[in-house]
Scaffold this motif. Structure first.
Motif, PDB file in Angstrom:
ATOM      1  N   LEU A  60       0.837  -1.202   0.000  1.00  8.71           N
ATOM      2  CA  LEU A  60       0.000   0.000   0.000  1.00  8.71           C
ATOM      3  C   LEU A  60       0.870   1.249   0.000  1.00  8.71           C
ATOM      4  O   LEU A  60       0.640   2.176  -0.792  1.00  8.71           O
ATOM      5  N   ASP A  61       1.870   1.283   0.878  1.00  3.69           N
ATOM      6  CA  ASP A  61       2.754   2.454   0.941  1.00  3.69           C
ATOM      7  C   ASP A  61       3.471   2.681  -0.383  1.00  3.69           C
ATOM      8  O   ASP A  61       3.608   3.820  -0.845  1.00  3.69           O
ATOM      9  N   GLU A  62       3.909   1.586  -0.998  1.00  3.78           N
ATOM     10  CA  GLU A  62       4.631   1.688  -2.272  1.00  3.78           C
ATOM     11  C   GLU A  62       3.735   2.248  -3.372  1.00  3.78           C
ATOM     12  O   GLU A  62       4.126   3.147  -4.125  1.00  3.78           O
ATOM     13  N   ARG A  63       2.504   1.736  -3.445  1.00  2.00           N
ATOM     14  CA  ARG A  63       1.591   2.200  -4.499  1.00  2.00           C
ATOM     15  C   ARG A  63       1.110   3.631  -4.239  1.00  2.00           C
ATOM     16  O   ARG A  63       0.923   4.405  -5.183  1.00  2.00           O
ATOM     17  N   LEU A  64       0.898   3.968  -2.962  1.00  2.00           N
ATOM     18  CA  LEU A  64       0.470   5.334  -2.653  1.00  2.00           C
ATOM     19  C   LEU A  64       1.542   6.348  -3.044  1.00  2.00           C
ATOM     20  O   LEU A  64       1.229   7.433  -3.555  1.00  2.00           O
ATOM     21  N   GLU A  65       2.796   5.998  -2.805  1.00  2.00           N
ATOM     22  CA  GLU A  65       3.882   6.909  -3.170  1.00  2.00           C
ATOM     23  C   GLU A  65       3.884   7.177  -4.675  1.00  2.00           C
ATOM     24  O   GLU A  65       4.069   8.312  -5.121  1.00  2.00           O
ATOM     25  N   ILE A  66       3.646   6.127  -5.462  1.00  2.00           N
ATOM     26  CA  ILE A  66       3.596   6.292  -6.915  1.00  2.00           C
ATOM     27  C   ILE A  66       2.367   7.097  -7.316  1.00  2.00           C
ATOM     28  O   ILE A  66       2.426   7.968  -8.190  1.00  2.00           O
ATOM     29  N   ALA A  67       1.226   6.816  -6.654  1.00  2.00           N
ATOM     30  CA  ALA A  67      -0.025   7.510  -6.990  1.00  2.00           C
ATOM     31  C   ALA A  67       0.092   9.013  -6.736  1.00  2.00           C
ATOM     32  O   ALA A  67      -0.360   9.829  -7.538  1.00  2.00           O
ATOM     33  N   PHE A  68       0.683   9.381  -5.609  1.00  2.00           N
ATOM     34  CA  PHE A  68       0.807  10.803  -5.284  1.00  2.00           C
ATOM     35  C   PHE A  68       1.659  11.540  -6.317  1.00  2.00           C
ATOM     36  O   PHE A  68       1.443  12.721  -6.587  1.00  2.00           O
ATOM     37  N   MET A  73      -2.577   9.250 -16.743  1.00  2.00           N
ATOM     38  CA  MET A  73      -3.583   8.241 -16.460  1.00  2.00           C
ATOM     39  C   MET A  73      -3.008   6.839 -16.551  1.00  2.00           C
ATOM     40  O   MET A  73      -3.425   5.929 -15.840  1.00  2.00           O
ATOM     41  N   GLY A  74      -2.041   6.657 -17.439  1.00  2.00           N
ATOM     42  CA  GLY A  74      -1.423   5.342 -17.581  1.00  2.00           C
ATOM     43  C   GLY A  74      -0.717   4.907 -16.311  1.00  2.00           C
ATOM     44  O   GLY A  74      -0.778   3.739 -15.909  1.00  2.00           O
ATOM     45  N   GLU A  75      -0.032   5.833 -15.653  1.00  2.00           N
ATOM     46  CA  GLU A  75       0.651   5.513 -14.405  1.00  2.00           C
ATOM     47  C   GLU A  75      -0.349   5.103 -13.331  1.00  2.00           C
ATOM     48  O   GLU A  75      -0.076   4.197 -12.530  1.00  2.00           O
ATOM     49  N   LEU A  76      -1.493   5.766 -13.281  1.00  2.00           N
ATOM     50  CA  LEU A  76      -2.518   5.419 -12.305  1.00  2.00           C
ATOM     51  C   LEU A  76      -3.168   4.073 -12.620  1.00  2.00           C
ATOM     52  O   LEU A  76      -3.468   3.280 -11.724  1.00  2.00           O
ATOM     53  N   ALA A  77      -3.381   3.806 -13.897  1.00  2.00           N
ATOM     54  CA  ALA A  77      -4.053   2.567 -14.310  1.00  2.00           C
ATOM     55  C   ALA A  77      -3.291   1.337 -13.857  1.00  2.00           C
ATOM     56  O   ALA A  77      -3.877   0.348 -13.411  1.00  2.00           O
ATOM     57  N   VAL A  78      -1.979   1.383 -13.958  1.00  2.00           N
ATOM     58  CA  VAL A  78      -1.160   0.236 -13.578  1.00  2.00           C
ATOM     59  C   VAL A  78      -1.326  -0.090 -12.091  1.00  2.00           C
ATOM     60  O   VAL A  78      -1.317  -1.248 -11.690  1.00  2.00           O
ATOM     61  N   LEU A  79      -1.517   0.919 -11.265  1.00  2.00           N
ATOM     62  CA  LEU A  79      -1.590   0.736  -9.812  1.00  2.00           C
ATOM     63  C   LEU A  79      -2.832  -0.029  -9.370  1.00  2.00           C
ATOM     64  O   LEU A  79      -2.812  -0.677  -8.322  1.00  2.00           O
ATOM     65  N   VAL A  80      -3.918   0.047 -10.137  1.00  2.00           N
ATOM     66  CA  VAL A  80      -5.173  -0.578  -9.722  1.00  2.00           C
ATOM     67  C   VAL A  80      -5.673  -1.624 -10.713  1.00  2.00           C
ATOM     68  O   VAL A  80      -6.791  -2.097 -10.605  1.00  2.00           O
ATOM     69  N   ALA A  81      -4.829  -1.988 -11.675  1.00  2.00           N
ATOM     70  CA  ALA A  81      -5.266  -2.929 -12.717  1.00  2.00           C
ATOM     71  C   ALA A  81      -5.635  -4.290 -12.144  1.00  2.00           C
ATOM     72  O   ALA A  81      -6.475  -4.997 -12.706  1.00  2.00           O
ATOM     73  N   ASP A  82      -5.043  -4.671 -11.006  1.00  2.00           N
ATOM     74  CA  ASP A  82      -5.315  -5.983 -10.412  1.00  2.00           C
ATOM     75  C   ASP A  82      -6.258  -5.912  -9.222  1.00  2.00           C
ATOM     76  O   ASP A  82      -6.355  -6.852  -8.431  1.00  2.00           O
ATOM     77  N   LEU A  83      -6.972  -4.780  -9.079  1.00  2.00           N
ATOM     78  CA  LEU A  83      -7.853  -4.598  -7.930  1.00  2.00           C
ATOM     79  C   LEU A  83      -9.285  -4.310  -8.382  1.00  2.00           C
ATOM     80  O   LEU A  83      -9.487  -3.672  -9.413  1.00  2.00           O
ATOM     81  N   PRO A  84     -10.286  -4.739  -7.604  1.00  2.00           N
ATOM     82  CA  PRO A  84     -11.670  -4.357  -7.917  1.00  2.00           C
ATOM     83  C   PRO A  84     -11.841  -2.876  -7.645  1.00  2.00           C
ATOM     84  O   PRO A  84     -11.253  -2.332  -6.710  1.00  2.00           O
TER      85      PRO A  84
END
Length: 222
Positions: A60-68, A73-84
């Motif tokens: 979670l910490d790793e993905r949040l750092e990237i999200a911030f 949009m492509g960078e954000l898409a990768v972060l949640v591609a495997d999540l509902p």
């Protein structure tokens, strides 16, 4: 010198070529710049996923750092591609980034139900709470720790039906915990360290039935 027909054909080819150049210069969906709202929606999805146990705190910490720090949009898409998806996110459909599935936010009528007998169920760490929590149990202690919980809002109703059991609530500073229409039969509501609430603080309303049971409130250091 080209004749009139040849000149028209040449002009048409030039126009088509110019239109193609314009289309190729347009940004692909994956390259579109992300807005603050786009980032916030993805961050909400990540925190909900952690609360559901789909990703651990380190991830979670790793993905949040990237999200911030995400710019596209492509960078954000990768972060949640495997999540509902539990929040609407603009779709990005490209070969580089999987499509973001979208779904409505959880309904306000969502309920967390906990039932036990001779047990000690607990919700601790980044778990996902709901606007209504129902706890039914006998002979045991149910622990709800709200310090890292993913909250649906500032008000939560906890409907209990406890017999010879204990409900332990661990809450952050400033939380309001109050009984409302709580039927206590030889039971105790223990919140000895109750203090003045902070503005916008979490409010837990405990209702239902306690039979030879106890509600114990533990407050984090203030």
């Amino acid at each position: 010198m080209p004749n009139e027909s040849e000149s028209k054909a040449l002009d048409l080819r030039k126009s088509e070529s110019k239109a193609l150049d314009l289309r190729e210069s347009e940004p692909r969906p994956v390259d579109l710049r992300a807005s603050h709202d786009d980032r916030e929606r993805v961050i909400e999805i990540l925190r909900t996923a952690a609360g559901d146990g789909r990703i651990d705190l380190d991830e979670l910490d790793e993905r949040l750092e990237i999200a911030f720090g995400a710019r596209t949009m492509g960078e954000l898409a990768v972060l949640v591609a495997d999540l509902p998806q539990t929040a609407a996110v603009p779709a990005v459909r490209t070969a580089e980034a999987p499509a973001l599935r979208t779904a409505g936010a959880p309904a306000t009528g969502d309920v967390v139900r906990i039932e036990y007998e001779h047990g000690s169920p607990e919700r601790v760490g980044p778990w996902r709470a709901a606007s209504r929590i129902e706890v039914t149990g006998e002979h045991g202690t149910c622990t709800l720790d709200f310090r890292q919980a993913v909250l649906p809002g500032s008000d939560i109703v906890i409907d209990v039906d406890l017999r010879h059991g204990t409900l332990q609530l661990i809450v952050p500073p400033g939380t309001v915990v109050e009984p409302s229409d709580l039927d206590c039969e030889h039971s105790e509501f223990d919140d000895r360290r109750a203090r003045q609430a902070h503005a916008g603080a979490l409010r837990l309303v405990v209702t239902g039935l306690l039979a030879h049971s106890r509600v114990r409130v533990k407050r984090a250091s203030q």
